[in-house]
Design a protein around this motif. Structure first.
Motif, PDB file in Angstrom:
ATOM      1  N   ASP A 126     -49.124  -1.395  -0.970  1.00  0.00           N
ATOM      2  CA  ASP A 126     -48.878  -1.847  -2.339  1.00  0.00           C
ATOM      3  C   ASP A 126     -49.500  -3.218  -2.582  1.00  0.00           C
ATOM      4  OD1 ASP A 126     -47.379   0.418  -3.104  1.00  0.00           O
ATOM      5  OD2 ASP A 126     -45.586  -0.402  -2.141  1.00  0.00           O
ATOM      6  N   ASN A 154     -45.727  -2.678   1.947  1.00  0.00           N
ATOM      7  CA  ASN A 154     -45.286  -1.705   0.950  1.00  0.00           C
ATOM      8  C   ASN A 154     -43.906  -2.103   0.433  1.00  0.00           C
ATOM      9  OD1 ASN A 154     -47.411   0.427   0.859  1.00  0.00           O
ATOM     10  ND2 ASN A 154     -46.985   0.472   3.046  1.00  0.00           N
ATOM     11  N   VAL A 155     -43.669  -1.841  -0.840  1.00  0.00           N
ATOM     12  CA  VAL A 155     -42.452  -2.301  -1.513  1.00  0.00           C
ATOM     13  C   VAL A 155     -41.738  -1.118  -2.149  1.00  0.00           C
ATOM     14  CG1 VAL A 155     -41.547  -3.772  -3.347  1.00  0.00           C
ATOM     15  CG2 VAL A 155     -43.512  -4.537  -1.987  1.00  0.00           C
ATOM     16  N   ASN A 156     -40.421  -1.060  -1.933  1.00  0.00           N
ATOM     17  CA  ASN A 156     -39.590  -0.055  -2.592  1.00  0.00           C
ATOM     18  C   ASN A 156     -38.437  -0.776  -3.286  1.00  0.00           C
ATOM     19  OD1 ASN A 156     -38.040   2.076  -3.455  1.00  0.00           O
ATOM     20  ND2 ASN A 156     -37.826   3.043  -1.452  1.00  0.00           N
ATOM     21  N   ARG A 158     -36.798   0.695  -5.997  1.00  0.00           N
ATOM     22  CA  ARG A 158     -36.228   1.713  -6.876  1.00  0.00           C
ATOM     23  C   ARG A 158     -34.808   2.066  -6.468  1.00  0.00           C
ATOM     24  NH1 ARG A 158     -41.468   3.412  -5.812  1.00  0.00           N
ATOM     25  NH2 ARG A 158     -40.735   4.783  -4.140  1.00  0.00           N
ATOM     26  N   ASN A 159     -34.019   2.470  -7.475  1.00  0.00           N
ATOM     27  CA  ASN A 159     -32.661   2.984  -7.249  1.00  0.00           C
ATOM     28  C   ASN A 159     -31.776   2.009  -6.471  1.00  0.00           C
ATOM     29  OD1 ASN A 159     -33.419   5.461  -8.473  1.00  0.00           O
ATOM     30  ND2 ASN A 159     -34.316   6.140  -6.530  1.00  0.00           N
ATOM     31  N   LEU A 161     -32.584  -0.214  -4.324  1.00  0.00           N
ATOM     32  CA  LEU A 161     -33.084  -0.643  -3.019  1.00  0.00           C
ATOM     33  C   LEU A 161     -33.932  -1.896  -3.159  1.00  0.00           C
ATOM     34  CD1 LEU A 161     -34.219   2.735  -1.404  1.00  0.00           C
ATOM     35  CD2 LEU A 161     -32.178   1.389  -0.838  1.00  0.00           C
ATOM     36  N   ARG A 162     -33.923  -2.713  -2.118  1.00  0.00           N
ATOM     37  CA  ARG A 162     -34.856  -3.824  -1.999  1.00  0.00           C
ATOM     38  C   ARG A 162     -35.413  -3.757  -0.575  1.00  0.00           C
ATOM     39  NH1 ARG A 162     -33.019  -9.532  -4.090  1.00  0.00           N
ATOM     40  NH2 ARG A 162     -31.276  -9.306  -2.616  1.00  0.00           N
ATOM     41  N   HIS A 163     -36.461  -2.982  -0.408  1.00  0.00           N
ATOM     42  CA  HIS A 163     -36.954  -2.689   0.931  1.00  0.00           C
ATOM     43  C   HIS A 163     -38.448  -2.980   1.024  1.00  0.00           C
ATOM     44  CE1 HIS A 163     -38.452   0.174   4.140  1.00  0.00           C
ATOM     45  NE2 HIS A 163     -37.643  -0.629   4.799  1.00  0.00           N
ATOM     46  N   GLN A 165     -41.769  -2.898   3.752  1.00  0.00           N
ATOM     47  CA  GLN A 165     -42.343  -2.488   5.033  1.00  0.00           C
ATOM     48  C   GLN A 165     -43.577  -3.344   5.280  1.00  0.00           C
ATOM     49  OE1 GLN A 165     -41.295   0.059   7.356  1.00  0.00           O
ATOM     50  NE2 GLN A 165     -42.778  -1.091   8.598  1.00  0.00           N
TER      51      GLN A 165
END
Length: 330
Positions: A126, A154-156, A158-159, A161-163, A165
């Motif tokens: 990302d 990479n960033v997530n 959504r929903n 989450l604050r994750h 990688q």
């Protein structure tokens, strides 16, 4: 864009050179597809700069000096300056006509180091940075991430989450406080969990290193038996275990945020490895006896040539530029 296709064109000569090297390596792979060859022809014909960059890579590869053995090397004067004609491949790539530089064994190493690791990570990430680039991005939750040279993540978000990688490299995180949604960063071996803080996660060859600037974080391996770190604490996590928490200033760990690398009695091999993160190609210490020379000081990572010259002036070493992508220290 296919997984192995070079990134979009750029007017930046370095970007075009990287695209040319990517194509050069890819077209010599056994698995290259007909469609990829077609894409190469489109890229090759799109701009005279593309054709020139690719021709230079081919000339570099086919140069007779490139294929001499490493043991037979006869090095030219330090910080090589050659006098061959400007239209010669030897001139363009800085290879002196009388030199027998090491280049056969280093060929695949140099090109792979330039092309595949940063490029493939960027295509799948990302956010990413090129070699020598440092940039800050703001995430949707208001947190900020500063990516060091050659970093991909990479960033997530959504929903709830604050994750993050961390796929490659090193990043400094300034996390927006949110008790309901912990912020998590996964490295190759480490799992870091926070609510709101400032910290660095770095991937080295064999371990992840987490350093806390402020706040509190939990660091674990496989999310088991987390260790609690506070300001100025660091921990290393590898494939088998995590170290004890060490307490020392994080100044060295965050020096890159201000454009420098700081060392305190570090071995030369570690210093060269760090400098190498900020320049394309390879830095090789050919004389093994020099690897443990001790180095202290703060060096400019924005001008690695200047840093190498500084090391040559203060240490019993000599530095030879064999190509723009290969520097040998003896």
């Amino acid at each position: 864009m296919t997984e192995n296709q070079p990134p979009a064109d750029s007017d930046n000569p370095d970007a075009i050179s990287e695209q040319a090297m990517t194509w050069f390596v890819r077209l010599r792979a056994e698995s290259v597809a007909v469609d990829e060859r077609r894409q190469f022809q489109i890229w090759h014909q799109a701009d005279p700069a593309h054709r020139e960059a690719y021709a230079e890579i081919v000339a570099f590869w086919e140069d007779a000096d490139f294929h001499t053995t490493l043991d037979a090397a006869t090095l030219s004067p330090p910080m090589l300056r050659c006098s061959t004609p400007s239209n010669s491949p030897r001139r363009r790539f800085g290879i002196a006509s009388g030199a027998k530089p090491l280049l056969a064994a280093a060929a695949s190493l140099v090109i792979a180091a330039i092309v595949y690791q940063p490029a493939l990570s960027c295509w799948q990430a990302d956010y990413c940075t090129a070699v020598g680039e440092i940039k800050t991005v703001q995430l949707s939750d208001g947190s900020h991430v500063t990516l060091n040279s050659g970093t991909a993540l990479n960033v997530n978000m959504r929903n709830g989450l604050r994750h993050i990688q961390l796929a490659r490299g090193e990043a400094f995180f300034e996390v927006q406080h949110d008790p309901q949604h912990p912020f998590q960063v996964d490295g190759r071996y480490s799992n870091t969990r926070v609510l709101g803080t400032r910290f660095v996660v770095r991937e080295d060859a064999d371990s992840d290193i987490v350093s806390v600037v402020s706040g509190v974080v939990e660091v674990s391996r496989n999310r088991q038996n987390p260790a609690t770190l506070k300001a100025n604490d660091s921990i290393a996590v590898d494939a088998r275990h995590q170290s004890e928490v060490s307490h020392q200033s994080t100044g060295n760990a965050t020096a890159w945020l201000k454009g420098s690398a700081s060392f305190d009695n570090a071995p030369l091999k570690a210093v060269i490895a760090e400098i190498g993160r900020y320049r394309r190609g390879s830095l090789i210490i050919r004389n093994q006896a020099l690897q443990d020379l001790k180095v202290s000081g703060r060096f400019d990572i924005r001008d690695t040539d200047k840093t190498l010259e500084s090391l040559q002036q203060t240490l019993p070493i000599r530095i030879y530029r064999l190509t723009p992508w290969l520097v040998v220290i003896v």
